[in-house]
Every structure is written in structure tokens, then in C-alpha cells.
Write an enzyme that holds these catalytic residues in place. Structure first.
Site, PDB file in Angstrom:
ATOM      1  N   LYS A  45     -11.705  -4.817  -3.233  1.00  0.00           N
ATOM      2  CA  LYS A  45     -12.971  -5.253  -2.650  1.00  0.00           C
ATOM      3  C   LYS A  45     -15.270  -4.604  -2.959  1.00  0.00           C
ATOM      4  CE  LYS A  45     -11.303  -3.704   1.806  1.00  0.00           C
ATOM      5  NZ  LYS A  45     -10.099  -3.754   1.473  1.00  0.00           N
ATOM      6  N   LEU A  46     -14.588  -5.353  -4.623  1.00  0.00           N
ATOM      7  CA  LEU A  46     -15.695  -5.436  -5.567  1.00  0.00           C
ATOM      8  C   LEU A  46     -17.416  -5.220  -4.943  1.00  0.00           C
ATOM      9  CD1 LEU A  46     -14.162  -6.798  -8.866  1.00  0.00           C
ATOM     10  CD2 LEU A  46     -13.353  -4.396  -7.715  1.00  0.00           C
ATOM     11  N   ASP A 101       0.965  -1.266   0.322  1.00  0.00           N
ATOM     12  CA  ASP A 101       0.127  -0.231  -0.032  1.00  0.00           C
ATOM     13  C   ASP A 101       1.049   1.497   0.512  1.00  0.00           C
ATOM     14  OD1 ASP A 101      -2.251  -1.192   0.368  1.00  0.00           O
ATOM     15  OD2 ASP A 101      -2.345  -1.434   2.367  1.00  0.00           O
TER      16      ASP A 101
END
Length: 241
Positions: free
Chosen positions: A63-64, A11
């Protein structure tokens, strides 16, 4: 053989920084997570490169959430790159569509229950029904698995409760929100140490800032691997993966 129970979250600010970190950790890490924040700065290209050129395992954490047709199409396209894990929201219609899109591939669909950055006050603000966070996580877990999810994303505090469900015997539990006792919590509210999470039944732990913000990421990674190395790998994890 490297212990892939540790997933390192790349990230970072952009894909170049992510590549530098992955290169630094090449000899100690085999599994990397690339999230939504990096997609606009080359994250998908980085994911494909790490998978195809360096044989790393890849967790695409997007996280669709969308209508079924869009989810199915998106997952079908992503599954072409042989990624290992993909997150979607735990709504049954989303999971069913994602599983259809991943059909015939090895891509495992992981359902997000309740984000580890949220607590009961946050759920109240979002008009989520009343109840303990842990109870809602369990309810969403059962519904997600019934819809076909290969596993769930949940906080380490709920990992033991989830693992106790009969429905999770052959499914994966992946836990973010991992912090050492000395590390800062940052925006995570439901956290645990690497050892606690694995002992609670997590198959994989996801660690980001404690590693990529460290002055010596390799040393921190090795500390985490040492902490969990004496806990046997779950039989079903070996079987599934």
C-alpha cells in the site's frame, strides 16, 4: 493446475512462520500475499524465495504512498524480482508513478480504494468527504483506472458495483475481507464469503486469518477452493494473467 483465484495472506508473526505456512500449503496453494507487517522480519526475502525457488505467484501488499519520485524508484526496484501484484494507494499521482516504475515488467499495480477495515465513521474521523462508502469506492476506482492501474483492491460488497463499471472490463478486482459464514469478522467490517465475492465479480480473493489461525490450514484452504471451483474463471482474467 491449482486455482490461483485464492490468494493466501501470510500475515504471520514473522517470515519463519510464513515459510512454515507456505510449506504446509504447498500442494494446495499457488498464490501468496506478503504484507507490510512482515517486511521488517524477512518478508521480502520470503517473497523472493517463494517466487524464485518455488515458482509461486506473489502479491506484495505494501500500500505504497509517497511523492512520485520515491514511488517510481521503489516500484522499479521491486519490479526486478518478478512479483505479480503490488498495491499502492489509489491517488492518481501515486499510480502514475508506480506504473512508470513497473514499465517493461509483468508487475501489476493494484490501487487501494478504501480499506476493508473502514466504515463511514472511520472516514469521518479522517475528514474524508461525505458520501456512501460504496460511492466513494466507485469514484476512486474510476480515477485509479484512468491513471493506469491494472486493477483495484476493494471489499467484496463493492465488487459487483465495480465490475459493472465499463472501465473495469479488462481490469482486475481483488477482494480481501473474505470470511466463511462461521468465521470471526476480526477487524474487517465489509466482508463476504468466498463464493459471494467471486460471484460478485472478484478475480481473486484474499484469505488470511481463517486459514493461518486454523488448526488445519490445508483443510480450510480445500474448503474454500471447493466452494469456488464451479464458478468459471473470467475470460479477461485468463487473458491478462
Amino acid at each position: 493446475m491449482m486455482d490461483d483465484r485464492l490468494i493466501i495472506a501470510l500475515d504471520t508473526s514473522d517470515s519463519n512462520a510464513g515459510l512454515r505456512l507456505a510449506t504446509t500449503l504447498n500442494d494446495v496453494a499457488s498464490f501468496f500475499k506478503i504484507g507490510l507487517g512482515m517486511i521488517s522480519t524477512g518478508g521480502l526475502t520470503l517473497a523472493k524465495m517463494l517466487k524464485q525457488e518455488q515458482a509461486k505467484r506473489i502479491f506484495l501488499d505494501l500500500k505504497l504512498f509517497d511523492i512520485s519520485a520515491t514511488i517510481e524508484a521503489a516500484v522499479r526496484n521491486l519490479s526486478k524480482f518478478d512479483f505479480d501484484f503490488l498495491t499502492v494507494h489509489g491517488d492518481p499521482h501515486v499510480i502514475r508513478a508506480a506504473k512508470e516504475g513497473a514499465s517493461g515488467t509483468n508487475l501489476r499495480i493494484l490501487a487501494v480504494t478504501i480499506l476493508t477495515s473502514l466504515d463511514r465513521n472511520d472516514l469521518n474521523d479522517s475528514l474524508i468527504k461525505e458520501g456512501k462508502v460504496s460511492d466513494l469506492v466507485l469514484e476512486r476506482t474510476v480515477r485509479a483506472l484512468e491513471a493506469g492501474a491494472d486493477g483495484v483492491i476493494a471489499s467484496p460488497q463493492e465488487a459487483a458495483l465495480i465490475r459493472a463499471l465499463p472501465q473495469t472490463e479488462q481490469n482486475l478486482v481483488v477482494t480481501p475481507g473474505i470470511r466463511s459464514k462461521k468465521a470471526k469478522k476480526n477487524d474487517q467490517k465489509r466482508i463476504a464469503t468466498p463464493l459471494e465475492a467471486i460471484q460478485n465479480g472478484a478475480d481473486h480473493i484474499v484469505v488470511g486469518r481463517p486459514i493461518y489461525q486454523a488448526s488445519n490450514p490445508v483443510a480450510i484452504t480445500q474448503e474454500i477452493l471447493t466452494e469456488i471451483k464451479n464458478i468459471p474463471i473470467r475470460f479477461h482474467q485468463q487473458k491478462i494473467e
